[in-house]
Design a protein around this motif. Structure first.
Motif, PDB file in Angstrom:
ATOM      1  N   ALA A 134     144.640 -43.721 -22.404  1.00 39.09           N
ATOM      2  CA  ALA A 134     144.585 -45.048 -21.793  1.00 39.09           C
ATOM      3  C   ALA A 134     145.621 -45.990 -22.394  1.00 39.09           C
ATOM      4  O   ALA A 134     146.233 -45.700 -23.425  1.00 39.09           O
ATOM      5  CB  ALA A 134     143.189 -45.645 -21.963  1.00 39.09           C
ATOM      6  N   ALA A 155     143.566 -34.828 -12.337  1.00 38.33           N
ATOM      7  CA  ALA A 155     142.829 -35.940 -12.937  1.00 38.33           C
ATOM      8  C   ALA A 155     142.985 -37.144 -12.026  1.00 38.33           C
ATOM      9  O   ALA A 155     143.749 -37.122 -11.060  1.00 38.33           O
ATOM     10  CB  ALA A 155     143.356 -36.239 -14.338  1.00 38.33           C
ATOM     11  N   GLN A 160     135.038 -41.113 -18.573  1.00 39.28           N
ATOM     12  CA  GLN A 160     136.365 -41.056 -19.182  1.00 39.28           C
ATOM     13  C   GLN A 160     137.075 -39.742 -18.855  1.00 39.28           C
ATOM     14  O   GLN A 160     138.283 -39.720 -18.601  1.00 39.28           O
ATOM     15  CB  GLN A 160     136.255 -41.218 -20.702  1.00 39.28           C
ATOM     16  CG  GLN A 160     135.866 -42.607 -21.156  1.00 39.28           C
ATOM     17  CD  GLN A 160     135.630 -42.677 -22.657  1.00 39.28           C
ATOM     18  OE1 GLN A 160     135.251 -41.682 -23.289  1.00 39.28           O
ATOM     19  NE2 GLN A 160     135.838 -43.854 -23.237  1.00 39.28           N
ATOM     20  N   PHE A 200     146.626 -41.820 -17.285  1.00 38.94           N
ATOM     21  CA  PHE A 200     145.763 -40.636 -17.341  1.00 38.94           C
ATOM     22  C   PHE A 200     145.922 -39.962 -18.704  1.00 38.94           C
ATOM     23  O   PHE A 200     146.943 -40.101 -19.366  1.00 38.94           O
ATOM     24  CB  PHE A 200     146.063 -39.651 -16.202  1.00 38.94           C
ATOM     25  CG  PHE A 200     147.484 -39.168 -16.157  1.00 38.94           C
ATOM     26  CD1 PHE A 200     147.864 -37.993 -16.786  1.00 38.94           C
ATOM     27  CD2 PHE A 200     148.438 -39.879 -15.464  1.00 38.94           C
ATOM     28  CE1 PHE A 200     149.166 -37.546 -16.750  1.00 38.94           C
ATOM     29  CE2 PHE A 200     149.752 -39.440 -15.402  1.00 38.94           C
ATOM     30  CZ  PHE A 200     150.122 -38.265 -16.053  1.00 38.94           C
ATOM     31  N   THR A 206     143.846 -41.307 -12.069  1.00 41.93           N
ATOM     32  CA  THR A 206     144.391 -42.373 -12.901  1.00 41.93           C
ATOM     33  C   THR A 206     143.354 -43.486 -13.079  1.00 41.93           C
ATOM     34  O   THR A 206     142.536 -43.736 -12.207  1.00 41.93           O
ATOM     35  CB  THR A 206     145.658 -42.963 -12.282  1.00 41.93           C
ATOM     36  OG1 THR A 206     145.372 -43.406 -10.961  1.00 41.93           O
ATOM     37  CG2 THR A 206     146.765 -41.931 -12.223  1.00 41.93           C
ATOM     38  N   ASP A 207     143.434 -44.169 -14.223  1.00 38.29           N
ATOM     39  CA  ASP A 207     142.459 -45.221 -14.515  1.00 38.29           C
ATOM     40  C   ASP A 207     142.884 -46.545 -13.881  1.00 38.29           C
ATOM     41  O   ASP A 207     143.841 -46.603 -13.105  1.00 38.29           O
ATOM     42  CB  ASP A 207     142.241 -45.346 -16.028  1.00 38.29           C
ATOM     43  CG  ASP A 207     143.454 -45.893 -16.778  1.00 38.29           C
ATOM     44  OD1 ASP A 207     144.417 -46.368 -16.130  1.00 38.29           O
ATOM     45  OD2 ASP A 207     143.438 -45.866 -18.031  1.00 38.29           O
ATOM     46  N   TYR A 235     141.104 -39.834 -23.262  1.00 35.42           N
ATOM     47  CA  TYR A 235     140.214 -39.372 -22.211  1.00 35.42           C
ATOM     48  C   TYR A 235     139.907 -37.883 -22.319  1.00 35.42           C
ATOM     49  O   TYR A 235     138.991 -37.384 -21.648  1.00 35.42           O
ATOM     50  CB  TYR A 235     140.832 -39.655 -20.834  1.00 35.42           C
ATOM     51  CG  TYR A 235     140.957 -41.118 -20.481  1.00 35.42           C
ATOM     52  CD1 TYR A 235     139.897 -42.002 -20.668  1.00 35.42           C
ATOM     53  CD2 TYR A 235     142.143 -41.624 -19.946  1.00 35.42           C
ATOM     54  CE1 TYR A 235     140.008 -43.342 -20.326  1.00 35.42           C
ATOM     55  CE2 TYR A 235     142.262 -42.958 -19.592  1.00 35.42           C
ATOM     56  CZ  TYR A 235     141.192 -43.817 -19.785  1.00 35.42           C
ATOM     57  OH  TYR A 235     141.314 -45.146 -19.443  1.00 35.42           O
ATOM     58  N   HIS A 241     139.705 -38.845 -16.113  1.00 37.66           N
ATOM     59  CA  HIS A 241     141.098 -39.263 -16.258  1.00 37.66           C
ATOM     60  C   HIS A 241     141.899 -38.284 -17.125  1.00 37.66           C
ATOM     61  O   HIS A 241     143.061 -38.553 -17.431  1.00 37.66           O
ATOM     62  CB  HIS A 241     141.166 -40.644 -16.905  1.00 37.66           C
ATOM     63  CG  HIS A 241     140.374 -41.690 -16.201  1.00 37.66           C
ATOM     64  ND1 HIS A 241     140.522 -41.961 -14.859  1.00 37.66           N
ATOM     65  CD2 HIS A 241     139.412 -42.542 -16.645  1.00 37.66           C
ATOM     66  CE1 HIS A 241     139.691 -42.933 -14.513  1.00 37.66           C
ATOM     67  NE2 HIS A 241     139.005 -43.295 -15.572  1.00 37.66           N
ATOM     68  N   CYS A 242     141.297 -37.169 -17.508  1.00 38.58           N
ATOM     69  CA  CYS A 242     141.949 -36.210 -18.406  1.00 38.58           C
ATOM     70  C   CYS A 242     142.669 -35.120 -17.612  1.00 38.58           C
ATOM     71  O   CYS A 242     142.045 -34.414 -16.819  1.00 38.58           O
ATOM     72  CB  CYS A 242     140.915 -35.579 -19.336  1.00 38.58           C
ATOM     73  SG  CYS A 242     141.573 -34.226 -20.345  1.00 38.58           S
TER      74      CYS A 242
END
Length: 522
Positions: free
Chosen positions: A89, A78, A104, A86, A80-81, A95, A107-108
């Motif tokens: 949030a 994934a 979205q 991850f 990272t946001d 996510y 980020h999973c």
């Protein structure tokens, strides 16, 4: 459109274009100190977490199923946001939910059969504190609670040094840093979980590893390229450091020197195991080891156990400035150490003033001559033009010593979106027909995506293989718009007369190309 850039240039290496997947690095920090059991049920196969070293955004986090230090095909991953999280949030957005949007879901992090002991690793990404590319990688082992819940996973330098340490021996290593196992799980850079000892230990570890890894990366090109080599030297160095810290009962020059020798032996063994590779010879770590001794003292001066949460970010940036100057081989490193060691120095006043007004220009901070420091250029003034990128385009170009290149960035998204689709038209000529080190093109059209970290920083992923950070650095004294592009561990500054143009309003826009041919024509 006018030329954007004068001065420094941009290189696109073959390795960069060949990398599979979004190249990013993340240091995870995780479990909330208020609710350490919060997380996701094992049955959902989701692993939530956060990355911290400063927080790492736009980084790749993956389950290293065979624990070989590199992302192999089929290993879950994934990105990272913008806050370094991850799967879940910072505001608890899921996510991995069935109704998560496509932006979205990147980020999973999911995997089948989650068990305690699985190794999660990160690479790439950008340090939110400095806006600079994160060099190296971090790791942790997944912990599944007795109630079957996978809590938020912390990945940090402190978790990285413990990955190959037996559980019964881990506290002996943590004792050297004055950190307990519960503190290891907290986000030590967040106000709720802030712990000055953890910050001190984590920064020491990562900066030492950064300096040693720089030596090995320059000496051995096999990292990230050859099948039996990890993505970076970091896993090897962290393992060697854990053994030497445990043996010495301290994190000092003797432990670092022993770790460098042990890492060198491990790297030599990797070359010997591959009949196709020729061993380039031992790396010379004398200068780097000497620098690490200075860094240990600097961190103790800048980030003592009395450091407050309010001062932590400033001090981390100050230490990182010295490390960058060391790696760049600047002549004023000793003066920079003196300045960064003094918590009342002009450096920290300048950083604090810049952050209070918006952002600090880390590249400008690292370029200050610390024998007679002038901090007039380290504050970002007027940044933040990335607040709304719907229907915007940006032109960049450069020319330097025969090398030339340019690019058009087309941002496609809905109004107010924090991410969206991206098309980039690039051309590049290295000015030397005798070399083949860099890809050259008269025009290539790449599709990808953009992700907003905040109003002034973006992560760009092109064709699943080229990852850049684009940062709005505000305006210059000549009212030029200033940007930096970071890629492959390097950052370059750009200037623009026009900056971002609105395709619905500006008279200077160009038509988006639809192929390599129309890109080349543009």
């Amino acid at each position: 459109m006018k030329k954007l850039m004068k001065g420094e240039y941009m290189n696109f290496s073959k390795k960069t274009f060949a990398v599979a997947g979004l190249a990013a690095a993340i240091s995870l920090a995780g479990c909330s100190s208020d609710d350490p059991d919060s997380g996701t049920s094992v049955a959902t196969s989701a692993i939530p977490g956060i990355a911290v070293d400063g927080y790492l955004a736009g980084a790749t986090v993956y389950v290293d199923l065979n624990n070989n230090g590199k992302k192999n095909a089929g290993e879950p991953s994934a990105i990272t946001d913008k806050d370094g999280y991850f799967s879940t949030a910072k505001d608890l957005t899921d996510y991995c939910a069935d109704d998560a949007t496509s932006l979205q879901s990147i980020h999973c992090l999911k995997t089948a059969g989650i068990e305690s002991g699985l190794v999660i690793r990160t690479f790439g990404g950008y340090d939110i504190f400095t806006g600079e590319p994160f060099e190296g990688s971090l790791a942790t082992r997944v912990a599944v609670g007795e109630n079957g819940v996978v809590g938020n996973q912390m990945i940090s330098p402190l978790t990285s040094v413990l990955v190959d340490v037996p559980e019964d021996d881990q506290q002996a290593v943590l004792d050297v840093f004055g950190v307990g196992s519960m503190e290891l799980e907290a986000d030590f850079l967040d106000s709720a979980g802030f712990n000055a000892n953890s910050v001190n230990g984590a920064i020491k570890l990562h900066k030492v590893v950064t300096l040693l890894a720089d030596v090995f990366t320059k000496q051995y090109e096999a990292f990230g390229e050859e099948k039996n080599f990890p993505e970076t030297p970091n896993p090897i160095i962290y393992k060697a450091l854990a053994n030497s810290i445990d043996s010495e009962g301290a994190f000092n020059s003797a432990a670092i020197s022993a770790a460098f020798s042990a890492a060198q032996t491990a790297i030599t063994a990797l070359y010997n195991a591959d009949e196709k590779l020729s061993f380039p010879g031992n790396a010379n770590g004398t200068s780097a080891i000497a620098n690490t001794a200075d860094i240990l003292g600097l961190v103790d001066s800048a980030l003592p156990n009395s450091t407050s949460f309010a001062d932590a970010k400033n001090r981390v940036i100050g230490v990182e400035t010295v490390v960058k100057k060391m790696i760049d081989g600047d002549s004023d490193v000793a003066a920079a150490i003196t300045e960064a060691s003094n918590t009342s120095s002009g450096m920290y006043t300048a950083i604090e003033n810049a952050l209070s007004g918006g952002d600090v220009d880390f590249i400008a901070l690292a370029k200050v001559d610390y024998t007679a420091p002038d901090y007039g250029s380290v504050a970002v003034v007027g940044g933040g033009s990335f607040a709304n990128l719907a229907n915007k385009q940006l032109f960049v170009s450069y020319s330097n010593s025969g090398e030339s290149g340019s690019g058009y960035f087309f941002f496609n998204s809905e109004q107010g979106a924090s991410g969206g689709e991206l098309k980039v038209c690039l051309e590049y000529n290295d000015g030397n027909s005798a070399t083949t080190e860099f890809e050259e093109t008269d025009g290539v059209l790449l599709s990808g995506s953009w992700l907003s970290l905040d109003d002034s920083k973006l992560i760009l992923n092109l064709a699943g293989s080229l990852t850049l950070s684009l940062t709005d650095k505000g305006t210059t004294s000549n009212d030029k718009q200033r940007y930096t592009l970071s890629y492959g561990g390097k950052t370059r500054s750009w200037l623009s007369d026009d900056g971002l143009l609105d395709e619905l309003e500006s008279q200077n826009i160009v038509q988006q190309p639809t192929s390599d041919a129309t890109c080349a024509a543009l």
